[in-house]
Design an enzyme around this catalytic site. Structure first.
Site, PDB file in Angstrom:
ATOM      1  N   GLU A   1       4.120 -53.884  26.048  1.00 32.51           N
ATOM      2  CA  GLU A   1       4.496 -53.654  24.646  1.00 32.51           C
ATOM      3  C   GLU A   1       3.350 -54.103  23.735  1.00 32.51           C
ATOM      4  OE1 GLU A   1       7.901 -54.721  21.268  1.00 32.51           O
ATOM      5  OE2 GLU A   1       8.080 -55.516  23.295  1.00 32.51           O
TER       6      GLU A   1
ATOM      7  N   ASN B   1       6.479 -50.553  18.673  1.00 33.43           N
ATOM      8  CA  ASN B   1       7.540 -50.530  17.666  1.00 33.43           C
ATOM      9  C   ASN B   1       7.157 -49.606  16.522  1.00 33.43           C
ATOM     10  OD1 ASN B   1       9.959 -52.437  17.923  1.00 33.43           O
ATOM     11  ND2 ASN B   1       8.266 -53.637  18.772  1.00 33.43           N
TER      12      ASN B   1
ATOM     13  N   GLU C   1       9.488 -47.535  20.281  1.00 33.55           N
ATOM     14  CA  GLU C   1      10.695 -48.352  20.180  1.00 33.55           C
ATOM     15  C   GLU C   1      11.256 -48.268  18.767  1.00 33.55           C
ATOM     16  OE1 GLU C   1       9.822 -52.282  21.430  1.00 33.55           O
ATOM     17  OE2 GLU C   1       9.388 -51.724  23.514  1.00 33.55           O
TER      18      GLU C   1
ATOM     19  N   ASP D   1      15.396 -50.548  20.511  1.00 34.37           N
ATOM     20  CA  ASP D   1      15.035 -51.963  20.574  1.00 34.37           C
ATOM     21  C   ASP D   1      16.171 -52.825  20.052  1.00 34.37           C
ATOM     22  OD1 ASP D   1      13.431 -54.117  21.092  1.00 34.37           O
ATOM     23  OD2 ASP D   1      12.230 -53.935  19.255  1.00 34.37           O
TER      24      ASP D   1
ATOM     25  N   GLU E   1      14.484 -58.505  27.105  1.00 34.57           N
ATOM     26  CA  GLU E   1      13.442 -59.212  26.360  1.00 34.57           C
ATOM     27  C   GLU E   1      13.658 -60.726  26.456  1.00 34.57           C
ATOM     28  OE1 GLU E   1      12.172 -56.438  22.667  1.00 34.57           O
ATOM     29  OE2 GLU E   1      14.227 -57.205  22.531  1.00 34.57           O
TER      30      GLU E   1
END
Length: 829
Positions: free
Chosen positions: A585, A643, A675, A705, A762
């Site tokens: 990520e 993201n 995400e 997410d 996560e």
């Protein structure tokens, strides 16, 4: 003309005529009969005086004087004729000349007066020449003495003539105009002196002609006329120039913006320009009619026309016209009785003066209207149009100014907000809401007056109260509460009683606290009162949560994007069973030159509100794809997750930008995972669906997410076609101690399995958490257990080294020797 003036002037005229008659009578009794041949000289002498007297002209408008060449003719008579004949010829010539060529406006009485004066002057000049030694006779030679005698005689005769002129003429003008002797003597003294000198020269030239040939005396009247006209022409030019200069000065003085000043200046200026005894300006288009009267020294009256005292006799006037042609007033002049009124060039001068005065009056009125309008606008700009209270601008000005009594106490500001005012507008309508504000504003104003305070309306349902001269800071809340008590009584609206409550915050002024800062502090305290559900809260610095760094960062955002201060760090995502890295990520950090590394929560809202979001997203995506290409080149088939702000998904150009970046680096769209924040995208599904469809159709993978933290997680999954769910770290952290958290993780895993979605947990920090997630069926995770965020090159080195020497592995396998199916080989959703 003042009272008694006419009688005095007539008495003077009678005295002059009486003395002149006596002189003529004496001359008639002392005549010596001339021979027939010498009658010609007498006729020429009389003609000389007639021509000189008749050819006169004014040299200054309204000077009350006319200059002639009579003195030159009389001087010639004084040295070539005996006194008796000189007096008689002069009397005959001046009388005939004045009666034969009476000027416009000159009365018979004035002609006789001037003739008598000239006879007296001729008598004085003749006897002055006699005293100088000149003994002329009508028989024999005309010139019998030497030239020195004649020069002295002409000089004495001229002085005697001028002395009579300078006594009789000023006395007449003093009585006729009311001016002083000094003013009369100073008027055109240089012109009078020049005329007297010219008369001596002309008389001397005449004697020269007589010395050459007595018969040339017949040419003297013609020469006198030519020289006189040339000299008078020059005097007329000078007089006109002086007159227009005076008019220009008077009209220039009218260029004021105060109407009273214009009227006063016009009245006094008209007296000066037209040599009037008085002047008055009357305005008819005001109620009551206004009249201004002045003389040469002062303004005599300024007030209603009906109450003005009687003026001097007004003999000339000029209407003052408006823009539409209507008369707005009149200018009137009281000219001396000897002038005979306005005529000729003076009419043009009066017309020009009247036009300038009209323009000046209209300009002054227009300026007064503009000033009044400006003051009204300035007043309106400082007051609230609905309640009539002071507005924000006036409040800030008052706060910025020093207190009226700075040493008498403390200043405080109370900011008041009406609670649930919106319900009044929504229920009863804005008209009743305005009615409520007017009523409450009036109450606050009255209560503030009683307590020595000032109220302002800032807008909407917000009011501010300035409390001055407080004996102590602690009294601010007490006094503010006393003012706010006026809001307790209900207000009648639409047939019902409405009770209003308010929340207030109070801030104390102090050294170095600007008006804007004081208002901000009061606003902070007011919102604290609202949140706490109390009526009043005073500002405390320790409770002020305002972050000034946000404003500073907003101003530095453009520089940070341009200079590449935003950098990307990569946190690996691993297969929980095998420990093999399957993705990473991309996490963005701001490497600030002064503040160091800033996390997204400190600056991301600023970026999302700015117009730099597109440029920021493109730079971050480019860095993420560069890292991905570096790993793939090294033989590691990973995907990169990034993201995406919901604001980017609202941009129709966003899909094209993403796909262009992928093509530019020759990367498979399937290797990019975008995400989406579940908590922010749920309310924008219809708006972003077209963007998401374009990206999904191109092969870009989508992940939801922070799943489970929103208000409608299941509805999001059903509306948004994603490939992966990411379990929020809050559930992972609490799953060992909280049955609810464990149940949430379990249900998410079951949901993902049933929908064919990949699952990533996560915040995996410990081996126990990894084991528990694996047992529940979660296949991938990320967290500090596998690696902290690092640069692309650092992650590459970690992949090469591997855990326990296994290339691409970042953690030991949970089942050594077991065969694991990699996540990247799972069937697509």
């Amino acid at each position: 003309m003042r009272k008694g003036e006419t009688g005095q002037l007539r008495l003077l005229t009678g005295l002059v005529l009486f003395l002149a008659a006596g002189c003529v009578t004496w001359a008639a009794t002392h005549l010596v009969a001339p021979s027939p041949a010498e009658w010609l000289y007498l006729v020429i002498a009389v003609g000389l005086v007639i021509v000189a007297t008749a050819c006169s002209a004014p040299v200054q408008i309204r000077s009350q004087m006319r200059f002639t060449a009579t003195s030159a003719a009389v001087l010639v008579l004084a040295v070539i004729l005996p006194p008796a004949w000189a007096i008689l010829c002069a009397a005959t010539g001046v009388t005939a000349g004045r009666l034969a060529a009476r000027h416009a406006g000159v009365s018979f009485h004035k002609a006789l007066h001037n003739s008598g004066k000239d006879v007296l002057a001729a008598t004085a000049a003749s006897y002055a020449a006699w005293l100088a030694g000149v003994r002329p006779g009508v028989e024999g030679e005309l010139l019998t003495q030497g030239w020195v005698t004649y020069v002295v005689a002409l000089s004495l005769a001229a002085a005697a003539f001028a002395a009579v002129e300078e006594i009789v003429m000023p006395a007449t003008l003093v009585l006729a105009t009311g001016r002083s002797w000094g003013q009369i003597w100073r008027t055109d003294w240089d012109v009078r002196l020049a005329v007297n000198l010219a008369s001596i020269l002309l008389a001397g030239a005449a004697l020269g002609l007589l010395a050459l040939d007595p018969r040339l005396m017949i040419a003297i009247p013609l020469a006198q006329l030519v020289l006189y006209l040339l000299y008078m022409h020059r005097l007329h030019l000078r007089a006109e120039r002086t007159t227009w200069e005076q008019l220009a000065a008077a009209t220039d003085a009218l260029n004021g913006v105060d109407l009273t000043g214009v009227l006063h200046t016009a009245a006094r200026g008209a007296v000066a320009v037209f040599n009037a005894r008085q002047a008055q300006v009357e305005l008819w288009d005001v109620e009551p009619c206004r009249l201004v009267r002045a003389d040469a020294t002062r303004v005599l009256y300024d007030g209603p026309s009906s109450q003005a005292p009687p003026p001097a006799e007004l003999t000339a006037s000029r209407f003052l016209g408006g823009r539409d042609g209507s008369a707005i007033g009149v200018l009137r002049l009281a000219l001396p009785a000897t002038t005979g009124g306005i005529h000729g060039r003076e009419e043009s001068t009066l017309r020009a003066f009247g036009a300038s005065l009209t323009t000046a009056i209209l300009n002054a009125r227009a300026y007064a209207e503009l000033t009044e309008e400006r003051d009204r606008h300035a007043e309106d700009a400082r007051h609230d149009p609905l309640t009539g209270l002071a507005n924000r601008r006036a409040l800030l000005d008052r706060l910025g100014a020093a207190p009226e009594q700075p040493a008498s106490g403390t200043r405080a500001l109370a900011l008041v907000d009406l609670n649930r005012f919106k319900e009044v507008n929504d229920t009863l309508g804005h008209a009743f809401g305005d009615q409520l504000l007017v009523e409450l504003g009036g109450r606050l104003h009255a209560a503030a007056d009683e307590n020595g305070a000032v109220v302002a309306r800032l807008g909407g349902d917000e009011f501010a109260i300035v409390l001055d001269n407080l004996p102590a800071p602690a009294t601010a809340i007490h006094r503010a509460r006393r003012i706010l008590d006026c809001l307790r009584d209900p207000v009648a609206l639409a047939g019902m009683q409405v009770t209003v409550q308010a929340s207030a915050g109070i801030a104390l002024a102090g050294p170095g606290v600007a008006a804007g800062e004081l208002l901000r502090r009061a606003d902070v305290a007011m919102y604290q009162a609202k949140r706490a559900g109390v009526s009043i809260v005073d500002y405390q610095h320790g409770r002020d949560t305002a972050d000034h760094r946000q404003l500073s960062l907003g101003g530095e955002l453009a520089r940070a994007v341009e200079e590449g201060e935003f950098t990307v760090r990569f946190q690996p995502i691993v297969d929980l069973g095998s420990g093999e890295a399957v993705a990473a990520e991309a996490l963005t950090r701001w490497q600030h030159p002064r503040h160091g590394v800033l996390l997204p929560k400190q600056w991301l809202p600023i970026v999302e509100r700015s117009d730099l979001l597109g440029a920021f997203t493109a730079r971050v995506l480019r860095q993420a794809l560069l890292g991905l290409r570096e790993w793939k080149a090294a033989g590691f088939d990973l995907t990169v997750a990034l993201n995406v702000s919901p604001h980017s998904l609202l941009d129709p150009a966003f899909p094209a930008m993403v796909l262009d970046e992928l093509r530019a680096r020759r990367l498979d769209p399937g290797s990019l995972m975008l995400e989406l924040a579940e908590t922010t995208s749920v309310g924008q599904l219809q708006a972003v669906e077209r963007v998401l469809t374009t990206l999904r159709s191109a092969g870009v993978r989508l992940a939801l997410d922070d799943f489970g933290t929103g208000h409608s997680s299941l509805s999001v999954v059903s509306e948004v076609a994603v490939h992966e769910l990411k379990i929020d770290r809050t559930f992972v952290a609490a799953m060992r101690t909280s049955a609810q958290a464990a149940a949430a993780v379990r249900s998410t895993v079951e949901l993902g399995r049933s929908l064919g979605l990949a699952l990533v947990a996560e915040g995996v920090e410990t081996a126990d958490q990894r084991q528990a997630l694996w047992e529940l069926g979660c296949t991938a995770g990320q967290g500090h257990l596998f690696g902290r965020p690092m640069k692309a090159g650092e992650l590459l080195e970690a992949l090469r080294d591997g855990a326990d020497g296994v290339r691409g592995s970042l953690a030991a396998s949970l089942h050594p020797g077991a065969t694991v199916i990699a996540l990247r080989n799972r069937p697509p959703a």
